[in-house]
Scaffold this motif. Structure first.
Motif, PDB file in Angstrom:
ATOM      1  N   VAL A 154      16.406  25.284  75.794  1.00  0.00           N
ATOM      2  CA  VAL A 154      17.822  25.557  75.518  1.00  0.00           C
ATOM      3  C   VAL A 154      18.134  27.036  75.701  1.00  0.00           C
ATOM      4  O   VAL A 154      19.116  27.407  76.361  1.00  0.00           O
ATOM      5  CB  VAL A 154      18.200  25.090  74.097  1.00  0.00           C
ATOM      6  CG1 VAL A 154      19.611  25.564  73.741  1.00  0.00           C
ATOM      7  CG2 VAL A 154      18.103  23.578  73.993  1.00  0.00           C
ATOM      8  N   ARG A 155      17.305  27.891  75.127  1.00  0.00           N
ATOM      9  CA  ARG A 155      17.550  29.331  75.249  1.00  0.00           C
ATOM     10  C   ARG A 155      17.533  29.784  76.712  1.00  0.00           C
ATOM     11  O   ARG A 155      18.457  30.479  77.167  1.00  0.00           O
ATOM     12  CB  ARG A 155      16.508  30.107  74.449  1.00  0.00           C
ATOM     13  CG  ARG A 155      16.743  31.614  74.453  1.00  0.00           C
ATOM     14  CD  ARG A 155      15.654  32.356  73.696  1.00  0.00           C
ATOM     15  NE  ARG A 155      14.367  32.192  74.341  1.00  0.00           N
ATOM     16  CZ  ARG A 155      13.319  31.578  73.789  1.00  0.00           C
ATOM     17  NH1 ARG A 155      13.419  31.059  72.577  1.00  0.00           N
ATOM     18  NH2 ARG A 155      12.179  31.462  74.441  1.00  0.00           N
ATOM     19  N   TYR A 194      29.457  36.978  70.121  1.00  0.00           N
ATOM     20  CA  TYR A 194      28.456  36.133  70.766  1.00  0.00           C
ATOM     21  C   TYR A 194      28.924  35.679  72.150  1.00  0.00           C
ATOM     22  O   TYR A 194      30.130  35.550  72.408  1.00  0.00           O
ATOM     23  CB  TYR A 194      28.135  34.920  69.888  1.00  0.00           C
ATOM     24  CG  TYR A 194      27.356  35.305  68.654  1.00  0.00           C
ATOM     25  CD1 TYR A 194      25.966  35.328  68.661  1.00  0.00           C
ATOM     26  CD2 TYR A 194      28.019  35.686  67.485  1.00  0.00           C
ATOM     27  CE1 TYR A 194      25.247  35.700  67.539  1.00  0.00           C
ATOM     28  CE2 TYR A 194      27.308  36.066  66.353  1.00  0.00           C
ATOM     29  CZ  TYR A 194      25.922  36.072  66.392  1.00  0.00           C
ATOM     30  OH  TYR A 194      25.218  36.458  65.276  1.00  0.00           O
ATOM     31  N   LYS A 195      27.964  35.441  73.024  1.00  0.00           N
ATOM     32  CA  LYS A 195      28.242  35.045  74.399  1.00  0.00           C
ATOM     33  C   LYS A 195      28.725  33.601  74.460  1.00  0.00           C
ATOM     34  O   LYS A 195      28.153  32.711  73.824  1.00  0.00           O
ATOM     35  CB  LYS A 195      26.983  35.179  75.258  1.00  0.00           C
ATOM     36  CG  LYS A 195      26.386  36.572  75.312  1.00  0.00           C
ATOM     37  CD  LYS A 195      25.045  36.533  76.043  1.00  0.00           C
ATOM     38  CE  LYS A 195      24.316  37.873  75.930  1.00  0.00           C
ATOM     39  NZ  LYS A 195      22.966  37.813  76.541  1.00  0.00           N
ATOM     40  N   LEU A 204      18.944  26.507  66.974  1.00  0.00           N
ATOM     41  CA  LEU A 204      20.134  27.313  66.669  1.00  0.00           C
ATOM     42  C   LEU A 204      19.753  28.743  66.322  1.00  0.00           C
ATOM     43  O   LEU A 204      20.404  29.695  66.767  1.00  0.00           O
ATOM     44  CB  LEU A 204      20.914  26.658  65.530  1.00  0.00           C
ATOM     45  CG  LEU A 204      21.619  25.342  65.895  1.00  0.00           C
ATOM     46  CD1 LEU A 204      22.156  24.662  64.646  1.00  0.00           C
ATOM     47  CD2 LEU A 204      22.747  25.591  66.888  1.00  0.00           C
ATOM     48  N   ASP A 205      18.705  28.910  65.549  1.00  0.00           N
ATOM     49  CA  ASP A 205      18.243  30.271  65.225  1.00  0.00           C
ATOM     50  C   ASP A 205      17.889  31.032  66.497  1.00  0.00           C
ATOM     51  O   ASP A 205      18.224  32.225  66.640  1.00  0.00           O
ATOM     52  CB  ASP A 205      17.026  30.203  64.303  1.00  0.00           C
ATOM     53  CG  ASP A 205      17.356  29.741  62.896  1.00  0.00           C
ATOM     54  OD1 ASP A 205      18.542  29.751  62.538  1.00  0.00           O
ATOM     55  OD2 ASP A 205      16.420  29.354  62.168  1.00  0.00           O
ATOM     56  N   ALA A 206      17.226  30.364  67.427  1.00  0.00           N
ATOM     57  CA  ALA A 206      16.767  31.020  68.653  1.00  0.00           C
ATOM     58  C   ALA A 206      17.942  31.447  69.535  1.00  0.00           C
ATOM     59  O   ALA A 206      17.930  32.566  70.090  1.00  0.00           O
ATOM     60  CB  ALA A 206      15.833  30.099  69.425  1.00  0.00           C
ATOM     61  N   ALA A 211      19.318  35.211  70.546  1.00  0.00           N
ATOM     62  CA  ALA A 211      19.537  35.572  71.950  1.00  0.00           C
ATOM     63  C   ALA A 211      20.976  35.958  72.241  1.00  0.00           C
ATOM     64  O   ALA A 211      21.302  36.326  73.380  1.00  0.00           O
ATOM     65  CB  ALA A 211      19.112  34.419  72.850  1.00  0.00           C
ATOM     66  N   GLY A 212      21.842  35.863  71.234  1.00  0.00           N
ATOM     67  CA  GLY A 212      23.215  36.331  71.390  1.00  0.00           C
ATOM     68  C   GLY A 212      24.209  35.290  71.857  1.00  0.00           C
ATOM     69  O   GLY A 212      25.322  35.637  72.252  1.00  0.00           O
TER      70      GLY A 212
END
Length: 476
Positions: A317-318, A337-338, A361-363, A367-368
């Motif tokens: 996902v990231r 956030y992006k 979600l944390d990741a 990552a912004g």
């Protein structure tokens, strides 16, 4: 197999309520003390995976199973089967119900309002027989009634826990919470044990969200919870690809398969989902969606939802978001956030549960990226990877009227305090500390949240899914 029971043949019907129990229940009418008149029992989640429980599913059971009278044919069928099975069938007791109560079970049920969110270790339901000659009936119904409650309530509780996780992440990273009802999609129909499980579990999910591919849950909503018109449809879905529809074009035709999806289902106001990892997800994102098809994706006027379907979901996902941001650009929202352009999103439907959901979600937040960029799908983890012990559901007798005097009934095993049961006739109240279960004789003027819902074959109050959603925090 014969379509109907014949004299001298064992029944082939699953709809006989007299046979909706465990074998050992049939001998219990002989085991109570002499002069027993009434048995009062309750259902509670004793605690487990989630801190909060959503009570749901009772009305479906009451309408489908307890609102119809039993018949002499039911009694005959049960007698034949159970005598052959080797257990003592209380034929006279069941025939008494047919003759004296026109087949409607003489029981009274009071329960919390469906959709109530409460801590574990509280009663959600209390049941008692209304005819002293049917003292044995309360506990006989344990198997069917407990099963009717624990499964949809556990799915609804799991879905609610996921909703809270997503809600918190959206509050942190999104400008609006309007997309929350569609952030978790039910993919679980093929992974459950039966069609009825899909219907009930899928409906439990729809208490909290509006995205589903479990069509039977929509039928359940119309059959049991008042969602009877097209305007009241309980859940929604979109056109979506599967691996076979992509790989049937051949590896060399992958881009043509994607182009076909855009042209068949794209357009202004439309949404389509395309599984994109049949071969090489990174090539699909970088060179196909983000290269050869980039302008068509931008200009088609709808929303393309790219679906990875394998690998480590946190990494996938990231990295998918990062690659899409390179190919399609992004904006920085008010929360910092992006956010990808409105025409491209991701749905992750592989490996999702409450734990991995939080980790993903944390990741992406680290990552912004905003949660606006993605949704999730949940299959077996939502509807099948739960059991009665997930929240410790149990039904226990807590009081008995013997000879006209109520006595406490309880278990208190020295080997497990967790299985200690409640005593007496019960009530549930709202206090400054939240919902609590107390003895009925301690109610003293306070409102009892256990309200009459069913008596002697009659549903006393019917509730809709819309009302249940509001009670479970819909719109909070």
């Amino acid at each position: 197999m014969a379509s109907a029971n014949k004299i001298g043949q064992l029944t082939n019907r699953l709809s006989n309520m007299l046979l909706n129990s465990d074998s050992y229940k049939y001998s219990h009418w002989l085991q109570y003390p002499p002069d027993t008149r009434f048995i009062s029992s309750y259902i509670e989640p004793r605690g487990g995976l989630f801190s909060e429980v959503v009570f749901f599913g009772l009305q479906a059971f009451l309408i489908e199973y307890l609102s119809h009278p039993i018949t002499s044919t039911d009694v005959e069928e049960a007698a034949l089967l159970l005598n052959a099975h080797g257990v003592p069938f209380h034929r006279d007791g069941w025939q008494y119900i047919v003759d004296q109560h026109h087949g409607f079970l003489p029981i009274a049920i009071e329960a919390l309002a469906e959709g109530t969110v409460l801590p574990a270790k509280n009663a959600v339901l209390q049941i008692v027989n209304t005819d002293p000659k049917c003292y044995w009936l309360t506990s006989f119904l344990e198997t069917a009634l407990l099963r009717a409650i624990w499964y949809p309530s556990t799915v609804a509780s799991q879905s609610y826990a996921c909703r809270q996780i997503i809600h918190r992440a959206m509050e942190k990273t999104c400008e609006s919470l309007s997309g929350l009802p569609f952030k978790l999609h039910d993919f679980g129909a093929r992974g459950v044990s039966s069609l009825e499980s899909a219907a009930l579990g899928g409906l439990g999910h729809l208490v909290n969200f509006m995205g589903t591919d479990t069509v039977s849950s929509l039928i359940a909503a119309t059959r049991w919870y008042g969602m009877t018109t097209p305007e009241q449809i309980a859940g929604f879905s979109i056109p979506a690809a599967e691996h076979s529809t992509i790989t049937s074009w051949g590896r060399e035709g992958e881009v043509d398969a994607y182009r076909n999806m855009l042209r068949q289902f794209g357009g202004p106001g439309k949404i389509l989902a395309v599984v994109s990892d049949s071969y090489d997800l990174w090539n699909a994102i970088d060179n196909l969606w983000g290269g050869e098809l980039r302008e068509e994706v931008k200009q088609q006027g709808g929303v393309l939802v790219i679906r990875p379907d394998s690998g480590d979901p946190v990494k996938i996902v990231r990295e998918s978001l990062e690659r899409l941001a390179v190919r399609f650009g992004y904006r920085i929202n008010e929360k910092g956030y992006k956010v990808l352009p409105d025409y491209v999103r991701i749905i992750q439907g592989d490996g999702i549960n409450a734990v991995s959901l939080q980790t993903i979600l944390d990741a992406i937040i680290v990552a912004g990226f905003s949660v606006d960029n993605l949704a999730f799908g949940m299959g077996g983890g939502l509807l099948q990877q739960v059991d009665r012990d997930t929240l410790g559901w149990a039904m226990k007798a807590s009081a008995a009227d013997v000879g006209g005097i109520w006595r406490d009934v309880y278990k208190d095993p020295i080997t497990s305090q967790a299985k200690r049961s409640k005593r007496g006739r019960l009530a549930v109240i709202e206090t400054e500390h939240g919902i609590e279960t107390i003895r009925l004789d301690e109610l003293v003027g306070r409102k009892n949240l256990l309200q009459p819902i069913f008596e002697n074959g009659k549903l006393l109050h019917e509730v809709t899914l819309t009302e249940i959603r509001k009670r479970a925090g819909w719109g909070d």
